[in-house]
Enzyme design. Sequence first.
Site, PDB file in Angstrom:
ATOM      1  N   ARG A 167       8.900  -0.352  -7.673  1.00  0.00           N
ATOM      2  CA  ARG A 167       7.513  -0.445  -7.214  1.00  0.00           C
ATOM      3  C   ARG A 167       6.717   0.769  -7.693  1.00  0.00           C
ATOM      4  O   ARG A 167       5.565   0.680  -8.055  1.00  0.00           O
ATOM      5  CB  ARG A 167       7.452  -0.533  -5.687  1.00  0.00           C
ATOM      6  CG  ARG A 167       6.035  -0.706  -5.176  1.00  0.00           C
ATOM      7  CD  ARG A 167       5.925  -0.779  -3.674  1.00  0.00           C
ATOM      8  NE  ARG A 167       4.586  -0.389  -3.280  1.00  0.00           N
ATOM      9  CZ  ARG A 167       3.599  -1.246  -3.077  1.00  0.00           C
ATOM     10  NH1 ARG A 167       3.782  -2.513  -3.190  1.00  0.00           N
ATOM     11  NH2 ARG A 167       2.381  -0.803  -2.759  1.00  0.00           N
ATOM     12  N   GLY A 169       0.349  -2.113   7.406  1.00  0.00           N
ATOM     13  CA  GLY A 169       1.669  -1.579   7.697  1.00  0.00           C
ATOM     14  C   GLY A 169       1.605  -0.735   8.952  1.00  0.00           C
ATOM     15  O   GLY A 169       2.265  -1.009   9.951  1.00  0.00           O
ATOM     16  N   GLY A 190      -6.072  -3.665  -3.460  1.00  0.00           N
ATOM     17  CA  GLY A 190      -6.216  -2.316  -2.917  1.00  0.00           C
ATOM     18  C   GLY A 190      -5.132  -1.443  -3.511  1.00  0.00           C
ATOM     19  O   GLY A 190      -3.962  -1.822  -3.496  1.00  0.00           O
ATOM     20  N   CYS A 202       0.266   6.787   1.934  1.00  0.00           N
ATOM     21  CA  CYS A 202       0.206   6.801   0.486  1.00  0.00           C
ATOM     22  C   CYS A 202      -0.314   8.139  -0.034  1.00  0.00           C
ATOM     23  O   CYS A 202      -1.278   8.678   0.509  1.00  0.00           O
ATOM     24  CB  CYS A 202      -0.765   5.680   0.139  1.00  0.00           C
ATOM     25  SG  CYS A 202      -1.326   5.698  -1.498  1.00  0.00           S
ATOM     26  N   ASP A 239       5.489  -7.119  -5.327  1.00  0.00           N
ATOM     27  CA  ASP A 239       5.410  -5.828  -4.666  1.00  0.00           C
ATOM     28  C   ASP A 239       5.363  -4.758  -5.756  1.00  0.00           C
ATOM     29  O   ASP A 239       6.358  -4.129  -6.070  1.00  0.00           O
ATOM     30  CB  ASP A 239       6.688  -5.713  -3.818  1.00  0.00           C
ATOM     31  CG  ASP A 239       6.582  -4.668  -2.755  1.00  0.00           C
ATOM     32  OD1 ASP A 239       5.469  -4.422  -2.282  1.00  0.00           O
ATOM     33  OD2 ASP A 239       7.623  -4.096  -2.396  1.00  0.00           O
ATOM     34  N   SER A 291      -1.971   4.304   4.592  1.00  0.00           N
ATOM     35  CA  SER A 291      -1.955   5.518   5.419  1.00  0.00           C
ATOM     36  C   SER A 291      -0.791   6.445   5.075  1.00  0.00           C
ATOM     37  O   SER A 291      -0.819   7.631   5.415  1.00  0.00           O
ATOM     38  CB  SER A 291      -1.881   5.127   6.901  1.00  0.00           C
ATOM     39  OG  SER A 291      -0.671   4.438   7.150  1.00  0.00           O
TER      40      SER A 291
HETATM   41  P1  XMP Z   1      -1.346   1.043   5.817  1.00  0.00           P
HETATM   42  O1  XMP Z   1      -2.661   1.744   5.698  1.00  0.00           O
HETATM   43  O2  XMP Z   1      -1.402  -0.132   6.694  1.00  0.00           O
HETATM   44  O3  XMP Z   1      -1.028   0.513   4.328  1.00  0.00           O
HETATM   45  O4  XMP Z   1      -0.269   2.014   6.185  1.00  0.00           O
HETATM   46  C1  XMP Z   1       0.093  -0.259   4.038  1.00  0.00           C
HETATM   47  C2  XMP Z   1       0.144  -0.560   2.547  1.00  0.00           C
HETATM   48  O5  XMP Z   1       0.384   0.643   1.793  1.00  0.00           O
HETATM   49  C3  XMP Z   1       1.065   0.311   0.579  1.00  0.00           C
HETATM   50  N1  XMP Z   1       2.231   1.189   0.489  1.00  0.00           N
HETATM   51  C4  XMP Z   1       2.248   2.312  -0.227  1.00  0.00           C
HETATM   52  N2  XMP Z   1       1.325   2.829  -1.047  1.00  0.00           N
HETATM   53  N3  XMP Z   1       2.778   4.637  -1.490  1.00  0.00           N
HETATM   54  C5  XMP Z   1       1.616   3.978  -1.718  1.00  0.00           C
HETATM   55  O6  XMP Z   1       0.834   4.405  -2.554  1.00  0.00           O
HETATM   56  C6  XMP Z   1       3.763   4.181  -0.673  1.00  0.00           C
HETATM   57  O7  XMP Z   1       4.806   4.798  -0.500  1.00  0.00           O
HETATM   58  C7  XMP Z   1       3.483   2.937  -0.026  1.00  0.00           C
HETATM   59  N4  XMP Z   1       4.208   2.148   0.806  1.00  0.00           N
HETATM   60  C8  XMP Z   1       3.407   1.088   1.096  1.00  0.00           C
HETATM   61  C9  XMP Z   1       1.422  -1.150   0.640  1.00  0.00           C
HETATM   62  O8  XMP Z   1       0.496  -1.849  -0.154  1.00  0.00           O
HETATM   63  C10 XMP Z   1       1.270  -1.472   2.122  1.00  0.00           C
HETATM   64  O9  XMP Z   1       0.980  -2.833   2.369  1.00  0.00           O
END
Ligand code: XMP
Length: 489
Positions: free
Chosen positions: A409, A368, A303, A310, A252, A308
Amino acid sequence: MVPLKKGKFRSKIESAEVAFTFHDLIMLPGRSSVEPSEIDIRTKATKNHKLNIPLISSPMDTVTETEMAIAMAREGGLGVLHRNCSVEEQVEMAKKVKRAESVVIKDVVTVEPGQTIAEAVRLMETHEISGLPVVDCGKLVGILTERDVRFAKPDLKVRALMTKDLVTASEGISIEEAKEILHEHRIEKLPIVDEKGALKGLITFKDILLRGKYPDAVRDEEGQLLCAAAISPFDVERAKRLDRYVDILVTDVAHFHNTEVIGATEKLLAEIGADVIVGNIGTYEAAEDVISKLEKVSGLRVGVGSGSICVTTEVMRAGAPTLYAVASVADALRDYGANIPIIADGGVKNAGDVALALAAGASAVMAGNLFARCKEAPGTLVTIGGRYYKQYRGMGSPSAMAKRYSLDRYSAPSKGVAEGVEGWVPYKGEVSAVVKELVSGLKASMGYAGAKNIQELWEKSKFVMVSPLGAGETRPHDVLLPSETERGT
Ligand code: XMP
């Protein structure tokens, strides 16, 4: 006048690649001879673990804990337990997923005849089970069920209430034989004993029922649900503790393509038996480095910055949008002849995006946002303006990082900036309904592409780009939608 020469820096700008994202592309309809019902979406999460649907829930503390991991595995996908908690809490979640179902329960929770009913009830409540084999010096001597203790005095001893007249079976019994015995004796639990009467396992009626209820579930060879957990490459202790319970470990790390991270992972891989998915990576070069340095890697999480929640790309102006990242990594794997499943991670909004990610070379999609909306997600349910929403936050958001466990992370202490936001997503009910909608949509998409399985989608599908102006035409237009009238727009 000095001629205007193009130097290194201007070339850098002018030769910038286009990093396409989900919004930019659509799939061309291809010649098709398949009906959606004939389409096979089975896939692989890692080199050694198959899934029945290409969907994985993200390791985030508003997305995947025990309930979500169980629900995802029962649907045929996978849940990755988050690590924003203590090692003990994460191990406990993994144990619960593994105990949710099995053909023969091996690490049976037992009680001794001299313990009190109060102690036995506590054990049943803690482990969420309805009965306990009673074991004395390793030998099975009775069974105590919820029914036996219902109105019992708490200070009574187990031996006073346990059933001593036991129906048991020997090791190696088949499910069909066990079913017959359970039916014949109208019992719910069948202890397995060896020739000396020592307890070796337990078969329960509930587990047999569950096998029929969830025919698409992904299970290990002992009939337990497949389970994955997130780790940091720098926390070998946590990885080793989890390795005893889960099938897959998932690193992670927001930016895995880093010398120190790869070095730490190399050491960790030497100590771990589970399959390990590493990431996140986003470029051809990162894939090259990972596969040449980490031979034991079983999957790639791909990726950077498309999630969403991020803000990495916005604030840091750095990232590799999921679709571009997947295609770049898939090319590298092909060029090097490496057969490693790619998990497309971040930015997936609907079934069409799942299809695009797979068509770009992924074997499965991690999401997520789509799963945070479900009943099984741990986020709080709230009402806003008369509608239901669930809390959803990035693991790099200030409130998630306040828990500190996943700080590394986003290396917040060194960067000093948040890389995620928190908010709410509309409540959608149970995971099974959300998965059903995604699977139907994915199969319909694959039908348009003329692909009867994911491998064919990789080979046959073609992308086209929609111009920014044309994009308006790809959505409902020139019609007043009910959602707009409700908002009064
Ligand atoms: P979705 O688009 O499904 O993406 O909401 C989920 C993925 O986003 C990543 N993740 C983050 N990326 N800041 C980021 O840049 C964050 O705070 C964060 N939290 C999660 C992670 O790869 C997840 O599977």
